[in-house]
Design a protein around this motif. Structure first.
Motif, PDB file in Angstrom:
ATOM      1  N   CYS A   1      39.628  37.077  26.962  1.00  0.00           N
ATOM      2  CA  CYS A   1      38.282  36.771  27.443  1.00  0.00           C
ATOM      3  C   CYS A   1      38.098  35.275  27.707  1.00  0.00           C
ATOM      4  O   CYS A   1      37.246  34.885  28.488  1.00  0.00           O
ATOM      5  CB  CYS A   1      37.244  37.237  26.424  1.00  0.00           C
ATOM      6  SG  CYS A   1      37.173  39.025  26.268  1.00  0.00           S
TER       7      CYS A   1
ATOM      8  N   THR B   1      40.336  33.179  29.007  1.00  0.00           N
ATOM      9  CA  THR B   1      40.994  32.670  30.208  1.00  0.00           C
ATOM     10  C   THR B   1      40.125  32.953  31.424  1.00  0.00           C
ATOM     11  O   THR B   1      39.480  33.983  31.528  1.00  0.00           O
ATOM     12  CB  THR B   1      42.369  33.336  30.404  1.00  0.00           C
ATOM     13  OG1 THR B   1      42.186  34.735  30.485  1.00  0.00           O
ATOM     14  CG2 THR B   1      43.301  33.005  29.265  1.00  0.00           C
ATOM     15  N   ARG B   2      40.123  31.993  32.335  1.00  0.00           N
ATOM     16  CA  ARG B   2      39.356  32.155  33.562  1.00  0.00           C
ATOM     17  C   ARG B   2      40.310  32.201  34.738  1.00  0.00           C
ATOM     18  O   ARG B   2      41.296  31.474  34.782  1.00  0.00           O
ATOM     19  CB  ARG B   2      38.401  30.984  33.772  1.00  0.00           C
ATOM     20  CG  ARG B   2      37.241  30.975  32.840  1.00  0.00           C
ATOM     21  CD  ARG B   2      36.181  29.985  33.255  1.00  0.00           C
ATOM     22  NE  ARG B   2      36.745  28.758  33.809  1.00  0.00           N
ATOM     23  CZ  ARG B   2      36.035  27.854  34.442  1.00  0.00           C
ATOM     24  NH1 ARG B   2      34.757  28.004  34.587  1.00  0.00           N
ATOM     25  NH2 ARG B   2      36.601  26.764  34.932  1.00  0.00           N
ATOM     26  N   GLN B   3      39.983  33.022  35.688  1.00  0.00           N
ATOM     27  CA  GLN B   3      40.772  33.056  36.911  1.00  0.00           C
ATOM     28  C   GLN B   3      40.247  31.988  37.851  1.00  0.00           C
ATOM     29  O   GLN B   3      39.048  31.702  37.887  1.00  0.00           O
ATOM     30  CB  GLN B   3      40.680  34.421  37.564  1.00  0.00           C
ATOM     31  CG  GLN B   3      41.277  35.517  36.727  1.00  0.00           C
ATOM     32  CD  GLN B   3      41.149  36.870  37.409  1.00  0.00           C
ATOM     33  OE1 GLN B   3      40.516  36.981  38.445  1.00  0.00           O
ATOM     34  NE2 GLN B   3      41.749  37.875  36.816  1.00  0.00           N
ATOM     35  N   ALA B   4      41.154  31.422  38.613  1.00  0.00           N
ATOM     36  CA  ALA B   4      40.756  30.374  39.542  1.00  0.00           C
ATOM     37  C   ALA B   4      39.901  30.978  40.655  1.00  0.00           C
ATOM     38  O   ALA B   4      40.224  32.030  41.211  1.00  0.00           O
ATOM     39  CB  ALA B   4      41.991  29.713  40.140  1.00  0.00           C
ATOM     40  N   ALA B   5      38.810  30.299  40.955  1.00  0.00           N
ATOM     41  CA  ALA B   5      37.920  30.771  42.014  1.00  0.00           C
ATOM     42  C   ALA B   5      38.540  30.425  43.368  1.00  0.00           C
ATOM     43  O   ALA B   5      39.168  29.372  43.528  1.00  0.00           O
ATOM     44  CB  ALA B   5      36.554  30.113  41.885  1.00  0.00           C
TER      45      ALA B   5
END
Length: 103
Positions: free
Chosen positions: A63, A65-69
């Motif tokens: 949760c 980690t963010r994905q690159a926009a």
């Protein structure tokens, strides 16, 4: 290992309570800690705790980690419909507008 049936038949109520007090003291010993050096938690319980900890850690890091926009949004899709398909599509749009009250 203590017996399951710790109390012996007693003759009166006073003997029964005294015997229960004595049998509890002798069965459990002076301390409640195990004397053999083993833990009360069995190997399956340890495995369950370890599995729960791993699942929790995986969930938390997943949760976090963010994905690159994307730098630019995708362009809208343009459909090329045949005349029959366009007629059907616009008829369905008209029906939907009539049902929702957006005529």
């Amino acid at each position: 290992m203590p017996s399951i049936l710790r109390t012996a038949p007693a003759r009166n109520a006073a003997d029964t309570t005294a015997h229960r007090r004595v049998s509890r003291r002798t069965a459990s010993g002076p301390t409640s800690a195990p004397t053999s050096g083993r833990s009360r938690i069995g190997p399956l319980a340890r495995a369950a705790v370890l599995l729960a900890a791993v699942c929790l850690a995986t969930g938390v890091t997943g949760c976090a980690t963010r994905q690159a926009a994307p730098e630019q949004p995708d362009a809208p899709v343009e459909w090329r419909l045949t005349p029959e398909a366009a007629t059907t599509y616009y008829y369905l749009l008209l029906e939907q507008a009539a049902r929702t009250g957006n005529l």
